[in-house]
Design an enzyme around this catalytic site. Structure first.
Site, PDB file in Angstrom:
ATOM      1  N   SER A 120       0.810  -1.216   0.000  1.00  0.00           N
ATOM      2  CA  SER A 120       0.000   0.000   0.000  1.00  0.00           C
ATOM      3  C   SER A 120       0.840   1.262   0.000  1.00  0.00           C
ATOM      4  O   SER A 120       0.340   2.321  -0.336  1.00  0.00           O
ATOM      5  CB  SER A 120      -0.976   0.010   1.167  1.00  0.00           C
ATOM      6  OG  SER A 120      -0.450  -0.608   2.282  1.00  0.00           O
ATOM      7  N   HIS A 141      -1.324  -2.139  -7.332  1.00  0.00           N
ATOM      8  CA  HIS A 141      -2.008  -1.917  -6.054  1.00  0.00           C
ATOM      9  C   HIS A 141      -3.530  -1.942  -6.217  1.00  0.00           C
ATOM     10  O   HIS A 141      -4.110  -1.049  -6.838  1.00  0.00           O
ATOM     11  CB  HIS A 141      -1.536  -0.562  -5.473  1.00  0.00           C
ATOM     12  CG  HIS A 141      -2.090  -0.268  -4.123  1.00  0.00           C
ATOM     13  ND1 HIS A 141      -2.378   1.000  -3.678  1.00  0.00           N
ATOM     14  CD2 HIS A 141      -2.424  -1.094  -3.092  1.00  0.00           C
ATOM     15  CE1 HIS A 141      -2.847   0.951  -2.451  1.00  0.00           C
ATOM     16  NE2 HIS A 141      -2.895  -0.316  -2.075  1.00  0.00           N
ATOM     17  N   GLU A 153      -3.762   0.823  -9.018  1.00  0.00           N
ATOM     18  CA  GLU A 153      -2.637   1.735  -9.251  1.00  0.00           C
ATOM     19  C   GLU A 153      -1.465   0.934  -9.823  1.00  0.00           C
ATOM     20  O   GLU A 153      -1.074  -0.085  -9.246  1.00  0.00           O
ATOM     21  CB  GLU A 153      -2.178   2.388  -7.943  1.00  0.00           C
ATOM     22  CG  GLU A 153      -3.102   3.480  -7.455  1.00  0.00           C
ATOM     23  CD  GLU A 153      -2.619   4.088  -6.132  1.00  0.00           C
ATOM     24  OE1 GLU A 153      -2.571   5.314  -6.035  1.00  0.00           O
ATOM     25  OE2 GLU A 153      -2.294   3.324  -5.199  1.00  0.00           O
ATOM     26  N   ASN A 192      -3.277   6.359  -1.375  1.00  0.00           N
ATOM     27  CA  ASN A 192      -2.978   6.371   0.059  1.00  0.00           C
ATOM     28  C   ASN A 192      -2.290   7.653   0.508  1.00  0.00           C
ATOM     29  O   ASN A 192      -2.358   8.011   1.691  1.00  0.00           O
ATOM     30  CB  ASN A 192      -2.157   5.141   0.446  1.00  0.00           C
ATOM     31  CG  ASN A 192      -3.048   3.916   0.590  1.00  0.00           C
ATOM     32  OD1 ASN A 192      -4.248   4.041   0.790  1.00  0.00           O
ATOM     33  ND2 ASN A 192      -2.468   2.736   0.478  1.00  0.00           N
TER      34      ASN A 192
HETATM   35  N1  3HC Z   1     -18.184 -10.029  -5.530  1.00  0.00           N
HETATM   36  C1  3HC Z   1     -18.696  -9.264  -6.511  1.00  0.00           C
HETATM   37  N2  3HC Z   1     -19.466  -8.177  -6.273  1.00  0.00           N
HETATM   38  C2  3HC Z   1     -19.754  -7.908  -5.000  1.00  0.00           C
HETATM   39  C3  3HC Z   1     -19.241  -8.665  -3.921  1.00  0.00           C
HETATM   40  C4  3HC Z   1     -18.443  -9.784  -4.246  1.00  0.00           C
HETATM   41  N3  3HC Z   1     -17.916 -10.544  -3.307  1.00  0.00           N
HETATM   42  N4  3HC Z   1     -19.672  -8.126  -2.770  1.00  0.00           N
HETATM   43  C5  3HC Z   1     -20.385  -7.058  -3.098  1.00  0.00           C
HETATM   44  N5  3HC Z   1     -20.444  -6.917  -4.442  1.00  0.00           N
HETATM   45  C6  3HC Z   1     -21.094  -5.856  -5.191  1.00  0.00           C
HETATM   46  C7  3HC Z   1     -22.585  -5.818  -4.903  1.00  0.00           C
HETATM   47  O1  3HC Z   1     -23.274  -6.652  -5.804  1.00  0.00           O
HETATM   48  C8  3HC Z   1     -22.910  -4.357  -5.128  1.00  0.00           C
HETATM   49  O2  3HC Z   1     -22.996  -4.079  -6.499  1.00  0.00           O
HETATM   50  P1  3HC Z   1     -24.073  -3.013  -7.065  1.00  0.00           P
HETATM   51  O3  3HC Z   1     -23.683  -1.702  -6.472  1.00  0.00           O
HETATM   52  O4  3HC Z   1     -23.952  -3.096  -8.534  1.00  0.00           O
HETATM   53  O5  3HC Z   1     -25.380  -3.518  -6.528  1.00  0.00           O
HETATM   54  C9  3HC Z   1     -21.658  -3.654  -4.596  1.00  0.00           C
HETATM   55  O6  3HC Z   1     -20.599  -4.608  -4.708  1.00  0.00           O
HETATM   56  C10 3HC Z   1     -21.802  -3.205  -3.158  1.00  0.00           C
HETATM   57  O7  3HC Z   1     -22.008  -4.356  -2.348  1.00  0.00           O
HETATM   58  P2  3HC Z   1     -23.045  -4.476  -1.134  1.00  0.00           P
HETATM   59  O8  3HC Z   1     -24.346  -3.863  -1.526  1.00  0.00           O
HETATM   60  O9  3HC Z   1     -23.061  -5.874  -0.655  1.00  0.00           O
HETATM   61  O10 3HC Z   1     -22.334  -3.734   0.024  1.00  0.00           O
HETATM   62  P3  3HC Z   1     -22.336  -2.226   0.372  1.00  0.00           P
HETATM   63  O11 3HC Z   1     -23.224  -1.437  -0.486  1.00  0.00           O
HETATM   64  O12 3HC Z   1     -22.466  -2.205   1.826  1.00  0.00           O
HETATM   65  O13 3HC Z   1     -20.822  -1.844  -0.063  1.00  0.00           O
HETATM   66  C11 3HC Z   1     -18.491  -1.753   0.010  1.00  0.00           C
HETATM   67  C12 3HC Z   1     -19.728  -2.439   0.539  1.00  0.00           C
HETATM   68  C13 3HC Z   1     -18.264  -2.201  -1.443  1.00  0.00           C
HETATM   69  C14 3HC Z   1     -17.326  -2.215   0.855  1.00  0.00           C
HETATM   70  C15 3HC Z   1     -18.711  -0.206   0.063  1.00  0.00           C
HETATM   71  O14 3HC Z   1     -19.091   0.168   1.344  1.00  0.00           O
HETATM   72  C16 3HC Z   1     -17.477   0.559  -0.316  1.00  0.00           C
HETATM   73  O15 3HC Z   1     -17.149   0.724  -1.501  1.00  0.00           O
HETATM   74  N6  3HC Z   1     -16.770   1.082   0.716  1.00  0.00           N
HETATM   75  C17 3HC Z   1     -15.537   1.833   0.521  1.00  0.00           C
HETATM   76  C18 3HC Z   1     -14.414   0.887   0.307  1.00  0.00           C
HETATM   77  C19 3HC Z   1     -13.121   1.597   0.053  1.00  0.00           C
HETATM   78  O16 3HC Z   1     -12.975   2.802   0.128  1.00  0.00           O
HETATM   79  N7  3HC Z   1     -12.083   0.791  -0.254  1.00  0.00           N
HETATM   80  C20 3HC Z   1     -10.758   1.287  -0.472  1.00  0.00           C
HETATM   81  C21 3HC Z   1      -9.973   1.074   0.775  1.00  0.00           C
HETATM   82  S1  3HC Z   1      -8.327   1.667   0.607  1.00  0.00           S
HETATM   83  C22 3HC Z   1      -7.422   0.336   0.143  1.00  0.00           C
HETATM   84  O17 3HC Z   1      -7.906  -0.762   0.000  1.00  0.00           O
HETATM   85  C23 3HC Z   1      -5.979   0.566  -0.121  1.00  0.00           C
HETATM   86  C24 3HC Z   1      -5.102  -0.025   0.942  1.00  0.00           C
HETATM   87  O18 3HC Z   1      -3.765   0.038   0.455  1.00  0.00           O
HETATM   88  C25 3HC Z   1      -5.176   0.712   2.263  1.00  0.00           C
END
Ligand code: 3HC
Length: 284
Positions: A120, A141, A153, A192
Site C-alpha cells: 500500500s 495496487h 494503481e 494512500n
Molecule cells: N463479488 C462481486 N461483487 C460484489 C461482492 C463480491 N464478493 N460483494 C459485493 N459486491 C457488489 C454488490 O453486488 C454491489 O454491487 P451493485 O452496487 O452493482 O449492486 C456492490 O458490490 C456493493 O455491495 P453491497 O451492496 O453488498 O455492500 P455495500 O453497499 O455495503 O458496499 C463496500 C460495501 C463495497 C465495501 C462499500 O461500502 C465501499 O465501496 N466502501 C468503501 C471501500 C473503500 O474505500 N475501499 C478502499 C480502501 S483503501 C485500500 O484498500 C488501499 C489499501 O492500500 C489501504
C-alpha cells in the site's frame, strides 16, 4: 506478452481478493501460503466472496465453479517456477517482502516474467533491488474489496521498464477489466497519499473526544456521499495495514499528517484489527 500463468503470494484480505479477480478473469492461479492452515483460511475467504458474488447476481454458479477450478494453493515457492506474473500480497513488512522478492527471483525461470507487489505504500524500488531483474518489478495496487473496487494503481519505480508498465497496464484493463492509473514510486502512491492522512485525522478526532465514531462516519456518508465513513473504512482496510502504511509514509516524509495516532497503535497492540479480526473500532 500473453499473461496466462499467474501467482499470488499470501491469501489474506488482499491476496485472496486478487487471486479471486485473476481466477474469475480466466487465468491459471497459484496461491502461495505459509502453511496448510493459512491456505485453508485463504480458500474459505475466496469461496465466501464468490458465493456472495453469485448471491448478488454478479456471477453465474458455473463461472464460480470454473474460477475455483483455476485456483491452486501451495506452501512451496518452487511451484511458482513457470509463472509469468506474480503478485506479492504478504503482510506489510519490508523485510518479509524483500525476502519474498529474492526467493521469487531465484525460482521464477522465465526471464520475461513480471514480479509485482500490492504494497500500500512501501518503496517498490527496494523490492526491485532484491532481485537480479529490477526492470521487471513494479507495484500493482488493488483496493479493498478487490473483487468490487475497479481501481488498480500501476506503480513504476525509477528502474521499471516502460514495456513492463505498458504490458501490466493493458493486462489490468483488458484481461482483469479494472481501471488502471499510473503512479510514481512515492510514499502512498496516489490514493494512500490522500487516504491515510484522512483516516489518521478521523482517528485523531475520535481520540480527542471531539466527536463520536458514529457521528464522524455519519458526517462523511451523509455530508460527502462516501460509501462508508473513515472509522468504518479503517476497520475494513485493517488497522494493522493502516498503521504500517502511515508509519512507512511518516518515516520517509516526516509529514505530521501521516504520523500514526496513538489510539491506532494501541488498538493494533490489543489485536483489534478491524473486520478481519471480528472487531476494530466497531464489533463485527
Ligand atoms: N463479488 C462481486 N461483487 C460484489 C461482492 C463480491 N464478493 N460483494 C459485493 N459486491 C457488489 C454488490 O453486488 C454491489 O454491487 P451493485 O452496487 O452493482 O449492486 C456492490 O458490490 C456493493 O455491495 P453491497 O451492496 O453488498 O455492500 P455495500 O453497499 O455495503 O458496499 C463496500 C460495501 C463495497 C465495501 C462499500 O461500502 C465501499 O465501496 N466502501 C468503501 C471501500 C473503500 O474505500 N475501499 C478502499 C480502501 S483503501 C485500500 O484498500 C488501499 C489499501 O492500500 C489501504
Amino acid at each position: 506478452m500473453n499473461i496466462e500463468r499467474t501467482a499470488v503470494i499470501g491469501s489474506g484480505l488482499m491476496g485472496a481478493g486478487i487471486a479471486e479477480v485473476l481466477a474469475k478473469s480466466g487465468l491459471d492461479v497459484i496461491v502461495r501460503e505459509i502453511n496448510d492452515e493459512a491456505s485453508a483460511a485463504g480458500r474459505a475467504r475466496i469461496e465466501k466472496s464468490l458465493a456472495k458474488a453469485v448471491e448478488k447476481g454478479k456471477l453465474e454458479s458455473e463461472a464460480r465453479d470454473a474460477a475455483l477450478g483455476r485456483l491452486r494453493f501451495t506452501t512451496d515457492i518452487a511451484d511458482l517456477a513457470d509463472r509469468q506474473l506474480v503478485i506479492e500480497a504478504a503482510s506489510e513488512n519490508e523485510e518479509i517482502k524483500k525476502s519474498i522478492f529474492k526467493e521469487l527471483d531465484e525460482v521464477v525461470t522465465d526471464p520475461e516474467a513480471i514480479l509485482a507487489s500490492n504494497t500500500s505504500s512501501m518503496p517498490i524500488v527496494r523490492f526491485a533491488q532484491s532481485t537480479s531483474r529490477p526492470e521487471r518489478v513494479l507495484g500493482v495496487h488493488f483496493f479493498n474489496p478487490a473483487p468490487v473496487q475497479p481501481l488498480v494503481e500501476i506503480v513504476s519505480s525509477v528502474l521499471t521498464a516502460d514495456s513492463v508498465r505498458e504490458t501490466v497496464t493493458d493486462f489490468v484493463a483488458e484481461v482483469l477489466g479494472k481501471s488502471p492509473i499510473q503512479a510514481n514510486d512515492r510514499p502512498g502512491f496516489i490514493v494512500n497519499a490522500l487516504l491515510i492522512p484522512y483516516l489518521c485525522s478521523a482517528i485523531r478526532m475520535l481520540e480527542s473526544g471531539f466527536a463520536t465514531k458514529e457521528d464522524i462516519d455519519a458526517g462523511m456518508v451523509g455530508g460527502c456521499a462516501h460509501p462508508m465513513g473513515p472509522i468504518k473504512l479503517t476497520d475494513l482496510v485493517g488497522l494493522d495495514t493502516c498503521l504500517y502504511a502511515a508509519q512507512s509514509m511518516f518515516d520517509e516524509t516526516g509529514d505530521p499528517a501521516t504520523k500514526p495516532p496513538v489510539l491506532l497503535s494501541r488498538m493494533v497492540d490489543a489485536g483489534r484489527l478491524g473486520v478481519k479480526s471480528g472487531g476494530g473500532f466497531y464489533d463485527y
